[in-house]
Design a protein around this motif. Structure first.
Motif, PDB file in Angstrom:
ATOM      1  N   HIS A 139     -49.236 -18.598  11.070  1.00 39.71           N
ATOM      2  CA  HIS A 139     -48.130 -18.922  10.157  1.00 39.71           C
ATOM      3  C   HIS A 139     -46.918 -19.466  10.926  1.00 39.71           C
ATOM      4  O   HIS A 139     -45.780 -19.110  10.666  1.00 39.71           O
ATOM      5  CB  HIS A 139     -47.743 -17.681   9.330  1.00 39.71           C
ATOM      6  N   ASP A 181     -50.113 -21.157  -0.238  1.00 39.86           N
ATOM      7  CA  ASP A 181     -50.588 -21.401   1.131  1.00 39.86           C
ATOM      8  C   ASP A 181     -51.517 -20.280   1.611  1.00 39.86           C
ATOM      9  O   ASP A 181     -51.888 -20.233   2.782  1.00 39.86           O
ATOM     10  CB  ASP A 181     -49.405 -21.597   2.093  1.00 39.86           C
ATOM     11  N   HIS A 182     -51.908 -19.402   0.674  1.00 42.84           N
ATOM     12  CA  HIS A 182     -52.847 -18.317   1.009  1.00 42.84           C
ATOM     13  C   HIS A 182     -54.066 -18.304   0.088  1.00 42.84           C
ATOM     14  O   HIS A 182     -55.161 -17.970   0.528  1.00 42.84           O
ATOM     15  CB  HIS A 182     -52.110 -16.972   0.992  1.00 42.84           C
ATOM     16  N   ASP A 189     -48.514 -12.386   5.038  1.00 43.70           N
ATOM     17  CA  ASP A 189     -47.105 -12.748   5.246  1.00 43.70           C
ATOM     18  C   ASP A 189     -46.314 -11.461   5.181  1.00 43.70           C
ATOM     19  O   ASP A 189     -46.423 -10.706   4.210  1.00 43.70           O
ATOM     20  CB  ASP A 189     -46.620 -13.676   4.120  1.00 43.70           C
ATOM     21  N   HIS A 196     -52.145 -12.481  -0.647  1.00 42.62           N
ATOM     22  CA  HIS A 196     -51.159 -12.566  -1.735  1.00 42.62           C
ATOM     23  C   HIS A 196     -51.260 -13.926  -2.406  1.00 42.62           C
ATOM     24  O   HIS A 196     -51.970 -14.815  -1.920  1.00 42.62           O
ATOM     25  CB  HIS A 196     -49.743 -12.281  -1.231  1.00 42.62           C
ATOM     26  N   HIS A 199     -52.473 -22.238   9.947  1.00 40.60           N
ATOM     27  CA  HIS A 199     -51.617 -21.399   9.078  1.00 40.60           C
ATOM     28  C   HIS A 199     -52.141 -19.948   9.084  1.00 40.60           C
ATOM     29  O   HIS A 199     -52.290 -19.373  10.157  1.00 40.60           O
ATOM     30  CB  HIS A 199     -51.541 -22.021   7.680  1.00 40.60           C
TER      31      HIS A 199
HETATM   32 MN    MN Z   1     -47.217 -17.976   3.531  1.00 42.08          MN
END
Ligand code: MN
Ligand code: NI
Length: 233
Positions: A200, A59-60, A150, A55, A13
């Motif tokens: 990602h 998922d971060h 992202d 951010h 990711h």
């Molecule tokens: Mn993301």
């Protein structure tokens, strides 16, 4: 891609571990336990000196609080996100905002723009998390790496090129929530990196962009397709 002593590992990711030439461990966007692409062997970390958070999406920042409690690293993020992390028990916060550079451990970090949202899921609430960002990291050996977080492509990537000239760019290409390969190719035209590490993509079926599609669109750029858990140095 020449890293000149930096060891770079993709944890799947948007999550990367970087070992600096001085032996410090930097993690960008720490999402490991729930990350379907992170190899099990990478989920238990031995050492973490610096965390960089782009951010507040899960998922971060998914494992930021846990890793911070275990290893007490310096945690870099935008002020609203740092405030939230502090409220969850993160001790060493090194907040910053877009523009300007700070030294954390043995790297210099510049926070740059990203075109994305930044709400933090907290129970059944979404908390304001400031804005999404990217980072330009300068290592002691002079290498500069841009992690875009992202984002969609945006024309101010030209400013990132002009001011910081990162030779390596980590760009999202999944084509849902972020850029597709087509937009990432446009980003390459603005950033003019020597090498691009796509990220990602492929984590979930909806993230359909592939490094091969990007490589076709930017024949003059080295597109480095990493496997989760792979280390390049
Ligand atoms: Mn993301
Ligand atoms: Ni996001």
């Amino acid at each position: 891609m020449n890293l000149n002593g930096i060891k770079l590992t993709w944890l799947g990711h948007a999550t990367f571990r970087m070992e600096t030439p001085g032996g410090r461990i930097i993690i960008i966007d720490p999402w490991v336990m729930g990350n379907p692409k992170c190899p099990d062997a990478e989920k238990k970390m031995k050492q973490v000196d610096v965390l960089l958070c782009t951010h507040g999406h899960f998922d971060h920042i998914g494992d930021t609080v846990e890793i911070a409690k275990q290893h007490n690293p310096l945690v870099v993020g935008i002020p609203e996100l740092c405030h939230w992390l502090g409220s969850k028990g993160v001790k060493q916060l090194a907040e910053m905002n877009k523009g300007g550079t700070q030294t954390v451990g043995d790297i210099k970090v510049t926070m740059v723009h990203a075109v994305h949202s930044c709400g933090i899921s907290d129970g059944d609430q979404i908390v304001y998390g400031g804005e999404a960002c990217g980072y330009v990291i300068e290592f002691s050996n002079g290498i500069k790496i841009y992690h875009a977080g992202d984002t969609n492509v945006f024309s101010d990537m030209q400013i990132i090129r002009d001011l910081y000239a990162p030779e390596i760019a980590m760009l999202p290409i999944g084509d849902h929530y972020t850029m597709s390969p087509r937009e990432a190719a446009y980003a390459c035209n603005l950033l003019k990196p020597k090498a691009v590490i796509p990220m990602h993509f492929g984590t979930f079926p909806i993230l359909t962009g592939t490094p091969g599609e990007l490589q076709k669109l930017v024949p003059g750029v080295e597109v480095v397709e990493m496997k989760p858990g792979q280390t390049v140095s």
